[in-house]
Enzyme design. Structure first.
Site, PDB file in Angstrom:
ATOM      1  N   CYS A   1      89.970 -37.327 -42.363  1.00 40.81           N
ATOM      2  CA  CYS A   1      90.114 -37.616 -43.807  1.00 40.81           C
ATOM      3  C   CYS A   1      91.513 -37.285 -44.315  1.00 40.81           C
ATOM      4  O   CYS A   1      91.685 -36.855 -45.459  1.00 40.81           O
ATOM      5  CB  CYS A   1      89.070 -36.884 -44.649  1.00 40.81           C
ATOM      6  SG  CYS A   1      87.402 -37.450 -44.345  1.00 40.81           S
TER       7      CYS A   1
ATOM      8  N   LYS B   1      80.382 -25.513 -44.757  1.00 37.15           N
ATOM      9  CA  LYS B   1      81.458 -25.068 -43.867  1.00 37.15           C
ATOM     10  C   LYS B   1      81.502 -23.548 -43.776  1.00 37.15           C
ATOM     11  O   LYS B   1      82.398 -22.975 -43.170  1.00 37.15           O
ATOM     12  CB  LYS B   1      82.808 -25.576 -44.381  1.00 37.15           C
ATOM     13  CG  LYS B   1      82.947 -27.098 -44.355  1.00 37.15           C
ATOM     14  CD  LYS B   1      84.304 -27.507 -44.865  1.00 37.15           C
ATOM     15  CE  LYS B   1      84.369 -28.968 -45.232  1.00 37.15           C
ATOM     16  NZ  LYS B   1      84.458 -29.855 -44.084  1.00 37.15           N
TER      17      LYS B   1
ATOM     18  N   GLN C   1      88.758 -25.196 -46.740  1.00 40.95           N
ATOM     19  CA  GLN C   1      89.054 -24.594 -45.435  1.00 40.95           C
ATOM     20  C   GLN C   1      89.575 -23.161 -45.562  1.00 40.95           C
ATOM     21  O   GLN C   1      89.956 -22.568 -44.551  1.00 40.95           O
ATOM     22  CB  GLN C   1      90.075 -25.448 -44.661  1.00 40.95           C
ATOM     23  CG  GLN C   1      89.615 -26.843 -44.337  1.00 40.95           C
ATOM     24  CD  GLN C   1      88.434 -26.880 -43.361  1.00 40.95           C
ATOM     25  OE1 GLN C   1      88.086 -25.901 -42.722  1.00 40.95           O
ATOM     26  NE2 GLN C   1      87.802 -28.044 -43.255  1.00 40.95           N
TER      27      GLN C   1
ATOM     28  N   HIS D   1      93.403 -33.639 -48.266  1.00 36.31           N
ATOM     29  CA  HIS D   1      92.202 -34.318 -47.761  1.00 36.31           C
ATOM     30  C   HIS D   1      91.911 -35.491 -48.705  1.00 36.31           C
ATOM     31  O   HIS D   1      92.233 -35.432 -49.892  1.00 36.31           O
ATOM     32  CB  HIS D   1      91.055 -33.312 -47.795  1.00 36.31           C
ATOM     33  CG  HIS D   1      89.777 -33.758 -47.182  1.00 36.31           C
ATOM     34  ND1 HIS D   1      88.880 -34.558 -47.845  1.00 36.31           N
ATOM     35  CD2 HIS D   1      89.226 -33.502 -45.976  1.00 36.31           C
ATOM     36  CE1 HIS D   1      87.832 -34.779 -47.065  1.00 36.31           C
ATOM     37  NE2 HIS D   1      88.010 -34.139 -45.926  1.00 36.31           N
TER      38      HIS D   1
ATOM     39  N   ASP E   1      92.168 -26.812 -53.428  1.00 40.42           N
ATOM     40  CA  ASP E   1      91.054 -27.205 -52.571  1.00 40.42           C
ATOM     41  C   ASP E   1      90.857 -26.107 -51.513  1.00 40.42           C
ATOM     42  O   ASP E   1      91.639 -25.997 -50.574  1.00 40.42           O
ATOM     43  CB  ASP E   1      91.403 -28.557 -51.928  1.00 40.42           C
ATOM     44  CG  ASP E   1      90.427 -28.965 -50.829  1.00 40.42           C
ATOM     45  OD1 ASP E   1      89.517 -28.192 -50.487  1.00 40.42           O
ATOM     46  OD2 ASP E   1      90.606 -30.078 -50.299  1.00 40.42           O
TER      47      ASP E   1
HETATM   48  N1  PMP Z   1      88.873 -30.602 -48.469  1.00 43.17           N
HETATM   49  C1  PMP Z   1      89.100 -30.211 -47.215  1.00 43.17           C
HETATM   50  C2  PMP Z   1      90.389 -29.526 -46.885  1.00 43.17           C
HETATM   51  C3  PMP Z   1      88.128 -30.428 -46.242  1.00 43.17           C
HETATM   52  O1  PMP Z   1      88.365 -30.043 -44.989  1.00 43.17           O
HETATM   53  C4  PMP Z   1      86.931 -31.072 -46.607  1.00 43.17           C
HETATM   54  C5  PMP Z   1      85.850 -31.356 -45.571  1.00 43.17           C
HETATM   55  N2  PMP Z   1      86.302 -31.998 -44.421  1.00 43.17           N
HETATM   56  C6  PMP Z   1      86.754 -31.456 -47.924  1.00 43.17           C
HETATM   57  C7  PMP Z   1      87.744 -31.203 -48.838  1.00 43.17           C
HETATM   58  C8  PMP Z   1      85.536 -32.169 -48.401  1.00 43.17           C
HETATM   59  O2  PMP Z   1      84.388 -31.408 -48.236  1.00 43.17           O
HETATM   60  P1  PMP Z   1      82.971 -32.113 -48.494  1.00 43.17           P
HETATM   61  O3  PMP Z   1      82.888 -33.242 -47.526  1.00 43.17           O
HETATM   62  O4  PMP Z   1      81.991 -31.037 -48.198  1.00 43.17           O
HETATM   63  O5  PMP Z   1      82.964 -32.557 -49.897  1.00 43.17           O
END
Ligand code: PMP
Length: 420
Positions: free
Chosen positions: A378, A239, A216, A136, A213
């Site tokens: 993203c 999430k 998810q 991401h 990370d």
């Molecule tokens: N890593 C992953 C795999 C994500 O799916 C997301 C959220 N789309 C993030 C990081 C970032 O999360 P946040 O926007 O809450 O910082």
């Protein structure tokens, strides 16, 4: 058989009963045009159960005040609840204790905290950082820019045609000059569950650290850091049935002890003179200023909620939904689904319909009341690898049903015919 009592769960989420379309906000107007909401955008943000909303309301109604400093009763109550939230998170992910749990604004800030507090001090010219092609932007941009600032090289582990990490390539890339490996636990675009324990072993065999990370993974499956031994691990409250405005950084105590603070100010200090400052104990050393009090307390409630449902069952429910969605969408030969086969994926499906832009697909689905995500999620560089500028993504949670996936498929079929 699906393991969850979805009807009972849905009763905790009144938002799922609302209708969309028409002008649902004006009483009596266009009522006939409205349709029930089908919420399939959970990988972006999940919905919030009454138990969590009530916890937030109760905080503001009963003991709202600043933490750590007050002698008065409200401050003490808020402080205890805020500190206990750290304990609850630690227990939830298998951390040793609250020392290893820092509350941040979101997962992105957790990545940046480590990049600034550890990366800028520990990485240098000649070093490399190894990422995956499916990172991401939260991790990709952060470590790419940290490499740029420190004169290090950023390397990317390839994704195979069937959406898995190429572990042979990982073994080639991770070497004695690797300072940090950063890997997404579950890909928010492909739904791949990555072999993070194996990556952690590879990193540690080369005296490198690993940042995982978990944005998810933590919301959707049992996660215990003792099982895959990350040095750092991050996720976001919004999430996982919690509020926005809170993320979690797990870090090994020894590393967090050694690291410089990321932000300076009140609450993170023990003693200050005009000449110098001593830091507060962990984790407060990394929580400068008034912290995310309401959000931390609400995250505690969200974890209670999820554990009540049971993380094993959450995972099983979503895996069945993902498999069903994968199988149904596979019936169309003009749909390309990204990522591994249906029985291996986490609870999301990204895809493209031949000749229909993901944004058009999403707006047609919106007319059916179906909320999905369209775009690059993203993960722009990953989309370059996939050869698609954008994709549509349906992502599931505890309250979703097979019937909702049928509604998705019906809407997708409509879009196919419209654009045929
Ligand atoms: N890593 C992953 C795999 C994500 O799916 C997301 C959220 N789309 C993030 C990081 C970032 O999360 P946040 O926007 O809450 O910082």
């Amino acid at each position: 058989p699906y393991p969850l009592d979805v009807e009972a769960i849905r009763a905790d989420f009144p938002i799922l009963d609302r209708k969309v379309g028409g002008d649902a906000t004006v009483p009596g107007e266009d009522e006939d045009d409205t349709t029930p909401l089908v919420y399939l955008d959970n990988a972006a943000t999940s919905q919030t159960p009454d138990q969590v909303v009530d916890t937030i309301a109760d905080y503001y109604r009963s003991y709202n005040s600043n933490v750590h400093r007050g002698i008065h009763q409200l401050s003490q109550e808020a402080s205890v609840a805020y500190e206990e939230a750290h304990d609850r998170v630690a227990e939830f992910v298998g951390a040793a204790g609250r020392e290893e749990i820092v509350f941040t604004k979101n997962a992105t800030e957790a990545e940046n905290l480590v990049a600034y507090a550890w990366g800028l001090n520990e990485i240098g010219p000649g070093d490399n950082v190894v990422l995956t092609q499916m990172e991401h932007h939260a991790s990709l941009v952060t470590w790419q820019q940290t490499a740029r600032k420190t004169g290090a090289e950023a390397r990317f582990i390839r994704v195979t045609d069937d959406g898995r990490l190429d572990m042979d390539h990982a073994r080639e890339l991770i070497d004695e000059d690797t300072a940090m490996v950063s890997a997404v636990h579950v890909s928010n675009t492909l739904g791949t569950v990555n072999p993070v324990a194996e990556l952690a072993d590879l990193a540690h065999d080369h005296d490198a650290l690993i940042f995982v990370d978990g944005a998810q993974s933590v919301p959707h499956m049992p996660v215990d850091v003792r099982e895959f031994d990350p040095d750092f691990f991050a996720f976001s409250g919004h999430k996982m049935c919690g509020p926005t405005g809170i993320g979690v950084l797990y870090g090994k105590e020894r590393l967090l002890e050694e690291m410089e603070p990321y932000l300076y100010g009140g609450s993170m200090i023990r003693k200050v003179t005009f000449e110098e400052t001593q830091w507060e104990d962990l984790p407060w050393k990394f929580e400068a200023g008034t912290p995310v009090i309401e959000q931390g307390i609400a995250l505690h409630a969200a974890i209670d909620y999820l554990e009540d449902v049971g993380m094993e069952r959450v995972h099983e429910h979503e895996s069945l939904l993902a498999r069903y969605a994968y199988d149904r969408l596979s019936e169309f030969d003009d749909i390309e689904i990204y990522g591994p086969p249906g029985d291996e994926r986490a609870g999301l499906v990204s895809f493209n319909v031949d000749g229909v832009h993901a944004h058009d697909l999403s707006s047609i689905l919106n007319e059916h009341g179906v909320a999905i995500r369209a775009g690059d999620h993203c993960t722009q560089p990953l989309h370059d690898v996939l050869g698609a500028a954008a994709s549509a993504r349906a992502s599931f949670y505890v309250y979703n049903t097979r019937e909702e996936i049928d509604a998705l498929v019906e809407g997708v079929d409509d879009a196919r015919q419209l654009f045929a």
